[in-house]
Design a protein around this motif. Structure first.
Motif, mmCIF file in Angstrom:
data_model
loop_
_atom_site.group_PDB
_atom_site.id
_atom_site.type_symbol
_atom_site.label_atom_id
_atom_site.label_comp_id
_atom_site.label_asym_id
_atom_site.label_seq_id
_atom_site.Cartn_x
_atom_site.Cartn_y
_atom_site.Cartn_z
ATOM 1 N N VAL A 1 45.226 61.238 36.016
ATOM 2 C CA VAL A 1 45.483 62.286 37.000
ATOM 3 C C VAL A 1 44.851 63.581 36.506
ATOM 4 C CG1 VAL A 1 47.245 63.618 38.217
ATOM 5 C CG2 VAL A 1 47.663 61.204 37.651
ATOM 6 N N PRO A 2 43.958 64.202 37.272
ATOM 7 C CA PRO A 2 43.374 65.469 36.835
ATOM 8 C C PRO A 2 44.435 66.563 36.727
ATOM 9 C CG PRO A 2 42.092 64.494 38.623
ATOM 10 C CD PRO A 2 43.377 63.732 38.549
ATOM 11 N N VAL A 3 44.354 67.318 35.653
ATOM 12 C CA VAL A 3 45.287 68.420 35.415
ATOM 13 C C VAL A 3 44.481 69.699 35.231
ATOM 14 C CG1 VAL A 3 47.045 69.350 33.889
ATOM 15 C CG2 VAL A 3 47.012 66.906 34.371
ATOM 16 N N PHE A 4 44.802 70.696 36.049
ATOM 17 C CA PHE A 4 44.125 71.984 35.994
ATOM 18 C C PHE A 4 45.102 73.052 35.501
ATOM 19 C CE2 PHE A 4 41.882 70.631 40.219
ATOM 20 C CZ PHE A 4 41.197 69.614 39.566
ATOM 21 N N SER A 5 44.549 74.130 34.969
ATOM 22 C CA SER A 5 45.340 75.342 34.737
ATOM 23 C C SER A 5 45.056 76.321 35.869
ATOM 24 C CB SER A 5 44.962 75.986 33.404
ATOM 25 O OG SER A 5 43.613 76.435 33.425
ATOM 26 N N LEU B 1 45.357 73.920 25.258
ATOM 27 C CA LEU B 1 44.760 74.824 26.244
ATOM 28 C C LEU B 1 43.284 74.515 26.479
ATOM 29 C CD1 LEU B 1 46.383 78.255 25.277
ATOM 30 C CD2 LEU B 1 47.023 76.712 27.138
ATOM 31 N N ASN B 2 42.680 73.758 25.565
ATOM 32 C CA ASN B 2 41.286 73.343 25.745
ATOM 33 C C ASN B 2 41.172 71.984 26.429
ATOM 34 O OD1 ASN B 2 39.989 75.571 24.411
ATOM 35 N ND2 ASN B 2 40.665 74.723 22.449
ATOM 36 N N ALA B 3 42.314 71.401 26.814
ATOM 37 C CA ALA B 3 42.309 70.010 27.287
ATOM 38 C C ALA B 3 42.411 69.854 28.798
ATOM 39 C CB ALA B 3 43.456 69.244 26.624
ATOM 40 N N PHE B 4 42.482 70.948 29.550
ATOM 41 C CA PHE B 4 42.563 70.821 30.999
ATOM 42 C C PHE B 4 41.273 70.236 31.565
ATOM 43 C CE2 PHE B 4 45.606 74.266 30.149
ATOM 44 C CZ PHE B 4 46.707 73.783 30.831
ATOM 45 N N ASP B 5 41.413 69.513 32.651
ATOM 46 C CA ASP B 5 40.226 68.978 33.325
ATOM 47 C C ASP B 5 39.431 70.088 34.003
ATOM 48 O OD1 ASP B 5 40.560 65.927 33.050
ATOM 49 O OD2 ASP B 5 42.539 66.609 33.687
ATOM 50 N N ARG B 6 40.121 71.112 34.459
ATOM 51 C CA ARG B 6 39.489 72.328 34.965
ATOM 52 C C ARG B 6 40.350 73.516 34.565
ATOM 53 N NH1 ARG B 6 35.458 72.140 39.014
ATOM 54 N NH2 ARG B 6 35.089 70.062 39.876
ATOM 55 N N ASP B 7 39.693 74.620 34.221
ATOM 56 C CA ASP B 7 40.397 75.856 33.873
ATOM 57 C C ASP B 7 40.179 76.880 34.985
ATOM 58 O OD1 ASP B 7 41.229 75.224 31.081
ATOM 59 O OD2 ASP B 7 39.073 75.126 30.760
#
Length: 206
Positions: free
Chosen positions: A102-106, A125-131
Motif C-alpha cells: 500500500v503506498p504511504v505518503f506524508s 521519514l526517508n521511507a515514504f513512497d511520496r513526500d
C-alpha cells in the motif's frame, strides 16, 4: 471504497510535537507562558514551514526580541528535543501498510532544513513512497492548494485517498476534496480505521 494510498501527517501522528512541554521543562511554565504571550512563535514557525530558512528565520526573531533571545534560539538549537518521542505504533502501521504494497505518503507542515535534520534522527521519514512537505511546496495545510497539489502529483482523487491528521482544520480541508479522513487522537484509533477500510488485518495493525 478501499483506499489506494494512505497519507500520514507527521507532527503528533508519527512524532510528538510539543514545544510547550519542552519549554516548561527547560525554563518553567510561568516563563514559558510569558514568552508565548509576548512572541508569536507559531507564526515564526509557519514561515519555516513555508520554506523560509530555518536558522535565519528563528535567529532573526530572536535578535528582534533580545529579552527572549536565548529562549527563541532554542526553537532552532534544541529543536529535535521538541520533536520527540516517536509514536512507535504509528510507525509500525506505516511499515505494515508498505509491506502489503500500500503506498504511504506524508503530508506535513514542515520546513526544508528541519525535515532534513529530523530525518537524520528518524530514518522512517526517508521511507515514504511520496513526500509532500510544505516547505518544498511553499504552501501549508489547511490551504486548499496543498491538497490540490497532492492530487495533481499523485494522480489520485477523492476517496482513493485516506488521510490522518491531528488537527481538525486540516481534516475538514481534506473532507472538502472528498478524501477519506481520520482525526488522529491516538495510534489505536488509526489502527482500527485502517482495519475497517480493509487495508490491514487486526494482527497486522498491532
Amino acid at each position: 471504497m478501499k483506499p489506494k494510498a494512505v497519507i500520514f501527517d507527521i507532527g503528533n501522528v508519527l512524532i510528538e510535537w510539543q514545544p510547550e512541554r519542552f519549554y516548561d521543562a527547560v525554563i518553567g511554565e510561568d516563563r514559558r507562558r510569558a514568552m508565548f504571550a509576548d512572541v508569536d512563535l507559531h507564526a515564526m514557525n509557519e514561515l519555516v514551514d513555508l520554506g523560509h530558512p530555518f536558522a535565519e528565520t528563528i535567529y532573526a526573531q530572536a535578535d528582534a526580541l533580545p529579552q527572549w533571545r536565548d529562549e527563541i534560539r532554542m526553537w532552532h538549537d534544541r529543536w529535535i528535543e521538541m520533536a520527540t518521542p516517536v509514536i512507535d505504533h504509528s510507525v509500525r502501521l506505516m511499515k505494515a501498510l508498505q509491506t502489503k504494497g500500500v503506498p504511504v505518503f506524508s503530508l506535513t507542515n514542515f520546513g526544508i532544513d528541519s525535515y532534513a535534520f529530523a530525518a537524520t534522527h528518524y530514518p522512517f521519514l526517508n521511507a515514504f513512497d511520496r513526500d509532500f512537505i510544505s516547505g518544498h511546496m511553499r504552501v501549508t495545510k489547511p490551504n486548499p492548494e496543498i491538497y490540490r497539489q497532492v492530487q495533481a502529483t499523485s494522480g489520485l482523487q477523492g476517496s482513493e485517498i485516506i488521510f490522518t491528521d491531528d488537527r481538525t482544520e486540516n481534516i475538514h480541508a481534506a473532507d472538502d476534496y472528498g478524501w477519506q479522513t481520520h482525526l488522529f487522537e491516538g495510534p489505536q484509533g488509526w489502527a482500527n480505521r485502517l482495519v475497517d477500510v480493509g487495508l490491514l488485518s487486526q494482527s497486522e495493525a498491532q
